[in-house]
Design a protein around this motif. Structure first.
Motif, PDB file in Angstrom:
ATOM      1  N   PHE A 134       0.723  -1.278  -0.088  1.00 21.99           N
ATOM      2  CA  PHE A 134      -0.207  -0.007   0.027  1.00 21.99           C
ATOM      3  C   PHE A 134       0.776   1.216   0.027  1.00 21.99           C
ATOM      4  O   PHE A 134       0.630   2.491  -0.599  1.00 21.99           O
ATOM      5  CB  PHE A 134      -0.970   0.233   1.060  1.00 21.99           C
ATOM      6  N   ASP A 154      -3.611  -9.529  -0.393  1.00 22.93           N
ATOM      7  CA  ASP A 154      -4.387  -8.357   0.026  1.00 22.93           C
ATOM      8  C   ASP A 154      -5.776  -8.627   0.506  1.00 22.93           C
ATOM      9  O   ASP A 154      -6.581  -9.571   0.027  1.00 22.93           O
ATOM     10  CB  ASP A 154      -4.815  -7.848  -1.487  1.00 22.93           C
ATOM     11  N   SER A 155      -6.155  -8.490   1.731  1.00 20.48           N
ATOM     12  CA  SER A 155      -7.444  -8.841   2.400  1.00 20.48           C
ATOM     13  C   SER A 155      -7.885  -7.637   3.571  1.00 20.48           C
ATOM     14  O   SER A 155      -7.081  -6.897   3.719  1.00 20.48           O
ATOM     15  CB  SER A 155      -7.389 -10.178   3.135  1.00 20.48           C
ATOM     16  N   ASP A 212      -7.870  -2.767   6.023  1.00 20.09           N
ATOM     17  CA  ASP A 212      -7.545  -3.350   4.898  1.00 20.09           C
ATOM     18  C   ASP A 212      -5.931  -3.358   4.749  1.00 20.09           C
ATOM     19  O   ASP A 212      -5.447  -2.270   4.857  1.00 20.09           O
ATOM     20  CB  ASP A 212      -8.036  -2.462   3.527  1.00 20.09           C
ATOM     21  N   GLU A 220     -13.649  -8.421  -3.227  1.00 19.54           N
ATOM     22  CA  GLU A 220     -13.828  -7.389  -2.065  1.00 19.54           C
ATOM     23  C   GLU A 220     -15.157  -6.609  -2.312  1.00 19.54           C
ATOM     24  O   GLU A 220     -15.248  -5.578  -2.684  1.00 19.54           O
ATOM     25  CB  GLU A 220     -12.920  -6.232  -1.987  1.00 19.54           C
ATOM     26  N   GLU A 252     -12.538  -8.619   2.389  1.00 23.27           N
ATOM     27  CA  GLU A 252     -11.829  -9.183   1.122  1.00 23.27           C
ATOM     28  C   GLU A 252     -11.027 -10.159   1.319  1.00 23.27           C
ATOM     29  O   GLU A 252     -10.263 -10.311   2.761  1.00 23.27           O
ATOM     30  CB  GLU A 252     -10.893  -7.662   0.764  1.00 23.27           C
TER      31      GLU A 252
HETATM   32 MG    MG Z   1      -7.607  -4.684   0.109  1.00 21.45          MG
END
Ligand code: MG
Ligand code: MG
Length: 267
Positions: free
Chosen positions: A62, A114-115, A103, A210, A241
């Protein structure tokens, strides 16, 4: 979008790296969820997640993502009407009755997981409880469609139908996405669509699915910080997600904890 045509197929070895990334990411989300108590700042949640990444010597993809300016943190922490992309801040504090979406991403040996989860802070209203349940279930309804031979539209349509049948709305402007060496690859996977349409799903595709769910209206706007996305009507929103692989054996969730559980607020 420039990323949405670039599809990459992962080998079993690469899927294993993504699963390792996903396991760390789940642990980071769990740490942030544990920190989500009344009075905690959104930066406290970010730091809890970051301390897990640090423990494994890994970073979040990110940091530095380009928008109006580079994204400045390892996580998005979004409270109530904030749907996604909330920037962690020391000044922004959680209160009893809030919901907070966390996130996070992890890069492990060049591969990204990615979750996201949304958790209640103390007691929340019945409507908000239902919003959280429906959004989380919508994620699994979508994952069920991630089988070889299905199309992206089958996933999108299933999520939309489930959410709308439960009286809520799906976001239009933001989508799930392929994920691999980059956080954003193709295909884009909207939370609305038509069955039988869109790209065919093949073994080795990995998708960050997501659902982003709103009350009464799907309309959003972006705050003056040029990142934080909020519901236009100011009502609470939720976001869950997982990074999931399409395999010959069916969908495989890559972002669960070591023991196979999902990160969750302990109550
Ligand atoms: Mg994400
Ligand atoms: Mg994502």
């Amino acid at each position: 979008m420039s990323w949405d045509r670039q599809i990459t197929i992962k080998t079993p070895q690469e899927l294993e790296l993504m699963r390792r990334a996903g396991e760390i990411n789940a642990e980071a989300l769990q740490a942030a969820a544990d920190a989500a108590v009344p009075g905690a700042s959104t930066m406290d949640l970010n730091e809890a997640a970051e301390s897990v990444l640090k423990k494994y010597g890994v970073k979040s993809p990110f940091i530095g993502v380009m928008g109006a300016y580079p994204y400045p943190a390892s996580t998005n922490v979004s409270i109530n009407e904030e749907l996604v992309h909330g920037i962690p801040s020391k000044r922004r504090k959680l209160a009893e009755g809030d919901i907070v979406s966390i996130d996070c991403g992890t890069i492990f040996e060049g591969f990204v997981a990615d979750s996201a989860i949304t958790v209640p802070v103390g007691e929340v209203s019945e409507q908000v409880k239902k919003l959280l349940e429906v959004t989380e279930q919508a994620l699994y309804v979508g994952i069920e469609q991630m089988v070889v031979g299905n199309r992206v539209g089958d996933i999108s349509a299933a999520i939309q139908r489930f959410v709308e049948d439960n009286g809520f709305c799906v976001v239009r402007e933001y989508t799930g996405h392929g994920v691999g060496r980059s956080m954003h690859e193709g295909p884009a996977v909207p939370n609305y669509g038509q069955p039988g349409r869109g790209m065919l799903l093949r073994p080795g595709m990995t998708i960050a699915l997501e659902p982003m769910v709103l009350i009464d209206s799907p309309e959003t706007r972006v705050l003056a910080d040029q990142w934080t996305v909020v519901s236009r009507n100011g009502l609470p929103t939720a976001h869950f997600e997982h990074t999931v692989a399409v395999t010959e054996q069916g969908p495989r969730i890559l972002t669960q904890l070591k023991d196979g559980r999902n990160p969750k607020r302990k109550v």
